[in-house]
Write a protein that holds these residues in place. Structure first.
Motif, PDB file in Angstrom:
ATOM      1  N   LEU A  96      47.589  -4.580  29.478  1.00 45.91           N
ATOM      2  CA  LEU A  96      47.113  -3.925  28.259  1.00 45.91           C
ATOM      3  C   LEU A  96      47.497  -2.458  28.342  1.00 45.91           C
ATOM      4  N   ILE A  97      48.241  -1.988  27.349  1.00 46.40           N
ATOM      5  CA  ILE A  97      48.629  -0.574  27.293  1.00 46.40           C
ATOM      6  C   ILE A  97      47.942   0.067  26.094  1.00 46.40           C
ATOM      7  N   ASN A  98      46.973   0.918  26.393  1.00 51.18           N
ATOM      8  CA  ASN A  98      46.225   1.641  25.369  1.00 51.18           C
ATOM      9  C   ASN A  98      47.008   2.896  24.992  1.00 51.18           C
ATOM     10  N   ASN A  99      47.929   2.731  24.054  1.00 54.65           N
ATOM     11  CA  ASN A  99      48.866   3.789  23.701  1.00 54.65           C
ATOM     12  C   ASN A  99      48.520   4.508  22.404  1.00 54.65           C
ATOM     13  N   ALA A 100      47.910   3.825  21.466  1.00 55.95           N
ATOM     14  CA  ALA A 100      47.703   4.400  20.132  1.00 55.95           C
ATOM     15  C   ALA A 100      46.872   5.673  20.192  1.00 55.95           C
ATOM     16  N   GLY A 101      47.126   6.565  19.251  1.00 60.65           N
ATOM     17  CA  GLY A 101      46.325   7.781  19.203  1.00 60.65           C
ATOM     18  C   GLY A 101      46.603   8.595  17.958  1.00 60.65           C
ATOM     19  N   VAL A 102      45.648   9.445  17.626  1.00 58.32           N
ATOM     20  CA  VAL A 102      45.824  10.446  16.565  1.00 58.32           C
ATOM     21  C   VAL A 102      45.632  11.807  17.201  1.00 58.32           C
ATOM     22  N   MET A 103      46.287  12.822  16.619  1.00 53.65           N
ATOM     23  CA  MET A 103      46.342  14.133  17.270  1.00 53.65           C
ATOM     24  C   MET A 103      46.151  15.271  16.281  1.00 53.65           C
ATOM     25  N   ASN A 104      45.161  16.113  16.559  1.00 52.86           N
ATOM     26  CA  ASN A 104      44.963  17.372  15.841  1.00 52.86           C
ATOM     27  C   ASN A 104      44.893  17.204  14.325  1.00 52.86           C
ATOM     28  N   ILE A 105      44.200  16.173  13.880  1.00 51.82           N
ATOM     29  CA  ILE A 105      44.112  15.898  12.448  1.00 51.82           C
ATOM     30  C   ILE A 105      42.923  16.632  11.821  1.00 51.82           C
ATOM     31  N   PRO A 106      42.916  16.774  10.494  1.00 51.27           N
ATOM     32  CA  PRO A 106      41.734  17.331   9.822  1.00 51.27           C
ATOM     33  C   PRO A 106      40.508  16.466  10.096  1.00 51.27           C
ATOM     34  N   GLU A 107      39.341  17.032   9.968  1.00 50.70           N
ATOM     35  CA  GLU A 107      38.112  16.316  10.276  1.00 50.70           C
ATOM     36  C   GLU A 107      37.997  15.044   9.441  1.00 50.70           C
ATOM     37  N   ALA A 108      37.695  13.950  10.111  1.00 51.24           N
ATOM     38  CA  ALA A 108      37.564  12.647   9.459  1.00 51.24           C
ATOM     39  C   ALA A 108      36.725  11.759  10.352  1.00 51.24           C
ATOM     40  N   SER A 109      36.277  10.630   9.797  1.00 51.05           N
ATOM     41  CA  SER A 109      35.437   9.700  10.543  1.00 51.05           C
ATOM     42  C   SER A 109      36.036   8.312  10.548  1.00 51.05           C
ATOM     43  N   THR A 110      35.764   7.567  11.607  1.00 49.61           N
ATOM     44  CA  THR A 110      36.154   6.170  11.664  1.00 49.61           C
ATOM     45  C   THR A 110      35.241   5.360  10.735  1.00 49.61           C
ATOM     46  N   LYS A 111      35.558   4.099  10.573  1.00 46.45           N
ATOM     47  CA  LYS A 111      34.739   3.241   9.719  1.00 46.45           C
ATOM     48  C   LYS A 111      33.307   3.148  10.227  1.00 46.45           C
ATOM     49  N   ASP A 112      33.122   3.322  11.536  1.00 47.82           N
ATOM     50  CA  ASP A 112      31.791   3.229  12.139  1.00 47.82           C
ATOM     51  C   ASP A 112      31.092   4.582  12.238  1.00 47.82           C
ATOM     52  N   GLY A 113      31.711   5.633  11.686  1.00 50.20           N
ATOM     53  CA  GLY A 113      31.067   6.933  11.624  1.00 50.20           C
ATOM     54  C   GLY A 113      31.311   7.856  12.789  1.00 50.20           C
ATOM     55  N   PHE A 114      32.291   7.549  13.654  1.00 51.63           N
ATOM     56  CA  PHE A 114      32.608   8.412  14.781  1.00 51.63           C
ATOM     57  C   PHE A 114      33.701   9.413  14.375  1.00 51.63           C
TER      58      PHE A 114
END
Length: 310
Positions: A96-114
């Motif tokens: 399992l390679i946990n590669n995905a990511g987001v970087m230095n984006i404007p403030e936002a929340s995941t669907k679960d509120g994180f």
């Protein structure tokens, strides 16, 4: 004169025939380069991506490989999607390679509120790993970043993980990348304690010219990154080498790999150091406990396995 030893590259990957790998965020960049290299070494590689259509287009670029590829939907910013992906998995998973990511984006929340960067880069992968762990036969590699060393990433904001009222893109990114390393540290401790031969490792690509920087919240940083990508950065294939090194070499658990060049920005893959904050076992345990509470996913009971050498 003595000969200079040739440095490790993708042609040195051991035969991966018969092995299955999952790579998150494999639509482009170092994720797609990782998929391509593993497939050409003989592995069956699953591109775990949010947008299946883009994933299929990416998979179509992997040509003349000895192995094979397929695409499955996974949105790390949605724990329901993470659970669905894991529930659908059947059989063994070597890597399992946990590669995905987001970087230095404007403030936002995941669907679960994180907070989006912490939620995607850390919590999504935390949940995915633990849900898939009973299937995994060899190792988990999580992609971190040299940004964990920056002042913005020097500690986990346990009193305000979402950075509510004090959000700054670099602070959030640094925190998420530090979390990746603490997660790897504590996962390896738990695997060892459980008597499991599985290994948890981490890697960082140095400065790779990917589209990740194109989403930076700062126009000034986007321009600087664009210039840096042209002048200083490695290409995606070189940026993927530390991940591939961690994924296929016989390295100790909790190892961290990155480029061997100046500032670890580019070069051949090698073992590298991590910050003091990323080496703190107490912070690692605390982060694990909080992550279990936030995701509702816990460290599973593992089947008996013998050690696998890639």
């Amino acid at each position: 004169m003595p000969q200079t030893q040739r440095k490790w590259n993708a042609s040195d990957i051991t035969d991966q025939t018969g092995r299955t790998a999952v790579v998150t965020g494999a639509n482009s960049g170092i994720g797609l380069a990782t998929v391509d290299a593993l497939a050409h070494a003989g592995a069956h590689v699953v591109l775990a991506v949010r947008d299946v259509r883009r994933g299929e287009a990416a998979a179509a670029t992997v040509r003349d490989a000895k192995g094979s590829v397929e695409v499955r939907r996974l949105d790390l910013a949605d724990l329901a999607s993470v659970r669905e992906f894991a529930a659908d998995w059947q059989g063994d998973l070597d890597l399992l390679i946990n590669n995905a990511g987001v970087m230095n984006i404007p403030e936002a929340s995941t669907k679960d509120g994180f907070e989006m960067q912490f939620g995607t880069n850390h919590l999504g992968h935390f949940a995915l790993t633990n849900l898939l762990l009973p299937h995994i036969t060899d190792r988990v590699v999580t992609v971190s970043s040299g940004a964990h060393r920056l002042p913005a990433g020097m500690h986990i904001h346990f009193d305000n993980l979402n950075l509510t009222g004090e959000y700054a893109p670099m602070v959030a990114y640094g925190q998420s990348k530090l979390a990746n390393l603490l997660f790897t540290l504590e996962l390896q401790r738990r695997l060892t304690e459980a008597g499991s031969p599985l290994r948890a490792l981490a890697a960082h690509p140095g400065w790779a010219a990917t589209n990740l920087q194109g989403h930076d919240a700062s126009v000034v940083r986007r321009v600087a990154m664009r210039i840096g990508n042209r002048v200083l950065a490695q290409d995606n294939q070189a940026g993927a080498l530390p991940t591939l090194y961690a994924a296929t070499r016989d390295l100790p658990g909790a190892s961290y790999t990155g480029p061997d060049g100046l500032g670890e920005m580019r070069g051949a893959p090698t073992l590298v150091g991590r910050s003091h904050a990323a080496s703190d076992p107490e912070s690692a345990r605390r982060l694990w406990t909080v992550s279990e509470e936030l995701t509702g996913v816990v460290f599973p009971r593992l089947p008996k396995r013998t050690k696998v050498t890639a």
